[in-house]
Write a protein that holds these residues in place. Sequence first.
Motif, mmCIF file in Angstrom:
data_model
loop_
_atom_site.group_PDB
_atom_site.id
_atom_site.type_symbol
_atom_site.label_atom_id
_atom_site.label_comp_id
_atom_site.label_asym_id
_atom_site.label_seq_id
_atom_site.Cartn_x
_atom_site.Cartn_y
_atom_site.Cartn_z
ATOM 1 N N VAL A 64 0.809 -1.226 0.000
ATOM 2 C CA VAL A 64 0.000 0.000 0.000
ATOM 3 C C VAL A 64 0.837 1.269 0.000
ATOM 4 O O VAL A 64 0.283 2.374 -0.050
ATOM 5 C CB VAL A 64 -0.975 0.031 1.197
ATOM 6 N N LYS A 65 2.145 1.126 0.051
ATOM 7 C CA LYS A 65 3.013 2.311 0.065
ATOM 8 C C LYS A 65 2.727 3.197 -1.130
ATOM 9 O O LYS A 65 2.526 2.708 -2.245
ATOM 10 C CB LYS A 65 4.480 1.879 0.069
ATOM 11 N N ALA A 66 2.721 4.486 -0.891
ATOM 12 C CA ALA A 66 2.494 5.526 -1.909
ATOM 13 C C ALA A 66 1.035 5.603 -2.344
ATOM 14 O O ALA A 66 0.685 6.475 -3.148
ATOM 15 C CB ALA A 66 3.378 5.318 -3.130
ATOM 16 N N ARG A 67 0.185 4.733 -1.813
ATOM 17 C CA ARG A 67 -1.246 4.807 -2.149
ATOM 18 C C ARG A 67 -2.101 5.141 -0.930
ATOM 19 O O ARG A 67 -3.110 5.828 -1.052
ATOM 20 C CB ARG A 67 -1.723 3.470 -2.732
ATOM 21 N N PHE A 68 -1.711 4.642 0.230
ATOM 22 C CA PHE A 68 -2.473 4.842 1.458
ATOM 23 C C PHE A 68 -1.720 5.804 2.375
ATOM 24 O O PHE A 68 -0.489 5.827 2.407
ATOM 25 C CB PHE A 68 -2.672 3.524 2.206
ATOM 26 N N THR A 69 -2.494 6.565 3.157
ATOM 27 C CA THR A 69 -1.905 7.465 4.142
ATOM 28 C C THR A 69 -2.656 7.329 5.461
ATOM 29 O O THR A 69 -3.888 7.469 5.488
ATOM 30 C CB THR A 69 -1.971 8.921 3.673
ATOM 31 N N LEU A 81 -7.515 6.518 7.625
ATOM 32 C CA LEU A 81 -6.750 5.860 6.570
ATOM 33 C C LEU A 81 -7.300 6.339 5.235
ATOM 34 O O LEU A 81 -8.423 6.005 4.872
ATOM 35 C CB LEU A 81 -6.858 4.338 6.680
ATOM 36 N N GLN A 82 -6.508 7.145 4.552
ATOM 37 C CA GLN A 82 -6.870 7.613 3.213
ATOM 38 C C GLN A 82 -6.331 6.615 2.213
ATOM 39 O O GLN A 82 -5.120 6.349 2.188
ATOM 40 C CB GLN A 82 -6.290 9.000 2.951
ATOM 41 N N MET A 83 -7.209 6.068 1.393
ATOM 42 C CA MET A 83 -6.824 5.033 0.434
ATOM 43 C C MET A 83 -7.064 5.548 -0.984
ATOM 44 O O MET A 83 -8.207 5.816 -1.359
ATOM 45 C CB MET A 83 -7.630 3.759 0.685
ATOM 46 N N ASN A 84 -6.003 5.695 -1.741
ATOM 47 C CA ASN A 84 -6.071 6.165 -3.118
ATOM 48 C C ASN A 84 -5.619 5.064 -4.070
ATOM 49 O O ASN A 84 -4.980 4.097 -3.651
ATOM 50 C CB ASN A 84 -5.189 7.397 -3.295
ATOM 51 N N SER A 85 -5.950 5.242 -5.340
ATOM 52 C CA SER A 85 -5.548 4.286 -6.382
ATOM 53 C C SER A 85 -5.873 2.854 -5.961
ATOM 54 O O SER A 85 -5.040 1.947 -6.063
ATOM 55 C CB SER A 85 -4.045 4.414 -6.666
ATOM 56 N N LEU A 86 -7.081 2.664 -5.517
ATOM 57 C CA LEU A 86 -7.471 1.362 -4.993
ATOM 58 C C LEU A 86 -7.472 0.296 -6.083
ATOM 59 O O LEU A 86 -7.791 0.574 -7.256
ATOM 60 C CB LEU A 86 -8.842 1.447 -4.330
ATOM 61 N N LYS A 87 -7.141 -0.917 -5.664
ATOM 62 C CA LYS A 87 -7.062 -2.058 -6.561
ATOM 63 C C LYS A 87 -8.024 -3.148 -6.069
ATOM 64 O O LYS A 87 -8.328 -3.203 -4.874
ATOM 65 C CB LYS A 87 -5.639 -2.616 -6.562
ATOM 66 N N PRO A 88 -8.439 -4.025 -6.948
ATOM 67 C CA PRO A 88 -9.321 -5.122 -6.502
ATOM 68 C C PRO A 88 -8.717 -5.939 -5.354
ATOM 69 O O PRO A 88 -9.455 -6.404 -4.475
ATOM 70 C CB PRO A 88 -9.496 -5.957 -7.762
ATOM 71 N N GLU A 89 -7.412 -6.066 -5.340
ATOM 72 C CA GLU A 89 -6.768 -6.839 -4.284
ATOM 73 C C GLU A 89 -6.777 -6.130 -2.925
ATOM 74 O O GLU A 89 -6.371 -6.705 -1.919
ATOM 75 C CB GLU A 89 -5.334 -7.214 -4.662
ATOM 76 N N TRP A 117 -9.657 -3.438 19.332
ATOM 77 C CA TRP A 117 -10.008 -3.488 17.919
ATOM 78 C C TRP A 117 -11.335 -2.814 17.645
ATOM 79 O O TRP A 117 -12.246 -2.850 18.486
ATOM 80 C CB TRP A 117 -10.092 -4.936 17.462
ATOM 81 N N GLY A 118 -11.417 -2.194 16.465
ATOM 82 C CA GLY A 118 -12.685 -1.699 15.979
ATOM 83 C C GLY A 118 -13.538 -2.838 15.459
ATOM 84 O O GLY A 118 -13.108 -3.998 15.412
ATOM 85 N N GLN A 119 -14.747 -2.476 15.023
ATOM 86 C CA GLN A 119 -15.721 -3.502 14.623
ATOM 87 C C GLN A 119 -15.503 -4.030 13.207
ATOM 88 O O GLN A 119 -16.094 -5.044 12.849
ATOM 89 C CB GLN A 119 -17.156 -2.938 14.752
ATOM 90 N N GLY A 120 -14.662 -3.367 12.448
ATOM 91 C CA GLY A 120 -14.416 -3.777 11.071
ATOM 92 C C GLY A 120 -15.365 -3.100 10.099
ATOM 93 O O GLY A 120 -16.524 -2.831 10.432
ATOM 94 N N THR A 121 -14.851 -2.819 8.910
ATOM 95 C CA THR A 121 -15.677 -2.221 7.872
ATOM 96 C C THR A 121 -15.258 -2.787 6.515
ATOM 97 O O THR A 121 -14.077 -2.953 6.241
ATOM 98 C CB THR A 121 -15.551 -0.679 7.894
ATOM 99 N N GLN A 122 -16.237 -3.072 5.686
ATOM 100 C CA GLN A 122 -15.968 -3.698 4.398
ATOM 101 C C GLN A 122 -15.524 -2.655 3.376
ATOM 102 O O GLN A 122 -16.149 -1.603 3.234
ATOM 103 C CB GLN A 122 -17.209 -4.420 3.884
ATOM 104 N N VAL A 123 -14.455 -2.991 2.671
ATOM 105 C CA VAL A 123 -14.019 -2.221 1.511
ATOM 106 C C VAL A 123 -14.014 -3.173 0.324
ATOM 107 O O VAL A 123 -13.366 -4.224 0.361
ATOM 108 C CB VAL A 123 -12.617 -1.626 1.729
ATOM 109 N N THR A 124 -14.761 -2.804 -0.719
ATOM 110 C CA THR A 124 -14.831 -3.626 -1.919
ATOM 111 C C THR A 124 -14.424 -2.775 -3.115
ATOM 112 O O THR A 124 -14.990 -1.708 -3.336
ATOM 113 C CB THR A 124 -16.237 -4.185 -2.129
ATOM 114 N N VAL A 125 -13.441 -3.271 -3.858
ATOM 115 C CA VAL A 125 -12.945 -2.561 -5.029
ATOM 116 C C VAL A 125 -13.275 -3.408 -6.256
ATOM 117 O O VAL A 125 -12.786 -4.540 -6.384
ATOM 118 C CB VAL A 125 -11.435 -2.306 -4.940
ATOM 119 N N SER A 126 -14.072 -2.858 -7.138
ATOM 120 C CA SER A 126 -14.469 -3.597 -8.330
ATOM 121 C C SER A 126 -13.526 -3.279 -9.486
ATOM 122 O O SER A 126 -12.999 -2.172 -9.604
ATOM 123 C CB SER A 126 -15.898 -3.247 -8.704
ATOM 124 N N SER A 127 -13.349 -4.261 -10.334
ATOM 125 C CA SER A 127 -12.426 -4.083 -11.473
ATOM 126 C C SER A 127 -13.149 -3.533 -12.689
ATOM 127 O O SER A 127 -14.362 -3.430 -12.721
ATOM 128 C CB SER A 127 -11.781 -5.417 -11.813
#
Length: 127
Positions: A64-69, A81-89, A117-127
């Motif tokens: 995630v280096k250079a994509r997440f902050t 957590l800022q997530m940029n240039s997200l990928k399906p993976e 721990w937090g409760q968790g949250t779903q992140v889904t990246v579609s291709s």
Amino acid sequence: QVQLVQSGGGLVQAGGSLRLSCAASGRTFSSYSMGWFRQAPGKEREIVAGVSRSGDSTYYADSVKARFTISRDNAKNTVDLQMNSLKPEDTAVYYCAASLYSNFINLLTTREKYNYWGQGTQVTVSS
């Protein structure tokens, strides 16, 4: 003790961005190093990023280096957590976590080093 409540996440197309937030209860938030982990189906929970107690030191997984902050605001008791240039993976359930183990964030790369721990949250990246 600290309670962590997450927000953000959702569905985004590849190349898009999402921001996750984690709000902590209690008046000792600055005593904790903070991390974001993720867990994809059938896989182990893995570290994504971490930040030291004051926010002056960070850690990122190579994937995630250079994509997440990661950032924290000790006045507001939040870590983002800022997530940029997200990928399906990047698709996974994301968790924020708090650690009393150490302020050396490079040591806090495995789940057993975290106390809450937090409760968790779903992140889904579609291709």
